[in-house]
Write a protein that holds these residues in place. Structure first.
Motif, PDB file in Angstrom:
ATOM      1  N   UNK A  66       0.845  -1.191   0.000  1.00 55.40           N
ATOM      2  CA  UNK A  66       0.000   0.000   0.000  1.00 55.40           C
ATOM      3  C   UNK A  66       0.881   1.242   0.000  1.00 55.40           C
ATOM      4  N   UNK A  67       0.365   2.340  -0.546  1.00 57.27           N
ATOM      5  CA  UNK A  67       1.112   3.597  -0.424  1.00 57.27           C
ATOM      6  C   UNK A  67       1.099   4.045   1.040  1.00 57.27           C
ATOM      7  N   UNK A  68       2.026   4.872   1.397  1.00 57.98           N
ATOM      8  CA  UNK A  68       2.068   5.418   2.759  1.00 57.98           C
ATOM      9  C   UNK A  68       0.917   6.403   2.946  1.00 57.98           C
ATOM     10  N   UNK A  69       0.349   6.384   4.141  1.00 54.52           N
ATOM     11  CA  UNK A  69      -0.739   7.309   4.475  1.00 54.52           C
ATOM     12  C   UNK A  69      -0.134   8.460   5.264  1.00 54.52           C
ATOM     13  N   UNK A  70      -0.202   9.655   4.703  1.00 54.24           N
ATOM     14  CA  UNK A  70       0.386  10.831   5.334  1.00 54.24           C
ATOM     15  C   UNK A  70      -0.682  11.743   5.933  1.00 54.24           C
ATOM     16  N   UNK A  71      -1.813  11.170   6.336  1.00 60.78           N
ATOM     17  CA  UNK A  71      -2.841  11.950   7.009  1.00 60.78           C
ATOM     18  C   UNK A  71      -3.951  12.473   6.113  1.00 60.78           C
ATOM     19  N   UNK A  72      -3.757  12.481   4.821  1.00 62.45           N
ATOM     20  CA  UNK A  72      -4.780  12.969   3.905  1.00 62.45           C
ATOM     21  C   UNK A  72      -5.437  11.764   3.235  1.00 62.45           C
ATOM     22  N   UNK A  73      -6.691  11.496   3.603  1.00 58.71           N
ATOM     23  CA  UNK A  73      -7.385  10.321   3.072  1.00 58.71           C
ATOM     24  C   UNK A  73      -7.525  10.366   1.557  1.00 58.71           C
ATOM     25  N   UNK A  74      -7.843  11.535   1.006  1.00 59.18           N
ATOM     26  CA  UNK A  74      -8.000  11.634  -0.454  1.00 59.18           C
ATOM     27  C   UNK A  74      -6.711  11.272  -1.171  1.00 59.18           C
TER      28      UNK A  74
END
Length: 162
Positions: A66-74
């Motif tokens: 998965x790509x990293x989640x940097x706090x922005x859901x979109x």
């Protein structure tokens, strides 16, 4: 129009060998359709998911990071879709997994989503149903001459050539 998917899915479940995929944009509709499929004993043959939950399950099923989640859901969801598109293009995730794909709320699907999903239809069955109402939308996806249906080869009435 969820009843249309229900009837179509019930018919296809009887004649198809591969699973049938129903995709929705919103969770409420996906849950309702899942309940209908379960009530009709079709939940083993008919998979009902939102588009993003389907993308997530595909990445998990084929061990794609998965790509990293940097706090922005979109941004995360967009990255997840792009990761799946690349994985299908690179044959990490197989195309043609389903005998039929039924899409509700097609007007809320982005063109790249439709292009991805079309690849999941087995070319032998070539069964795709898209319910699309250009007059309604729950998203802020801009409408233009390059609408999502153009990806499927459709043109607006004024553009049709006879």
């Amino acid at each position: 129009m969820d009843w249309l998917h229900g009837y179509r899915a019930e018919h296809l479940a009887q004649v198809c060998t591969k699973p049938i995929l129903i995709l929705c944009y919103n969770n409420t509709l996906a849950s309702k359709l899942r309940d209908v499929m379960s009530t009709n004993g079709l939940d083993a043959k008919v998979l009902v998911q939102t588009f993003h939950s389907w993308c997530s399950s595909q990445l998990r099923a084929y061990n794609v990071s998965f790509p990293k989640h940097h706090g922005n859901d979109n941004d995360f969801f967009s990255g997840m879709v792009n990761t799946l598109i690349r994985a299908v293009d690179n044959k990490q995730v197989p195309s043609g997994q389903y005998d039929a794909v039924l899409i509700d709320e097609g007007h809320d699907f982005r063109p790249e989503w439709l292009k991805l999903v079309v690849q999941m239809v087995d070319p032998q069955s070539n069964s795709l149903l898209v319910l699309y109402d250009d007059a309604q939308s729950i998203t802020n996806i801009p409408r233009s001459r390059n609408s999502a249906l153009r990806v499927l080869g459709f043109r607006r009435k004024a553009e049709r050539q006879f």
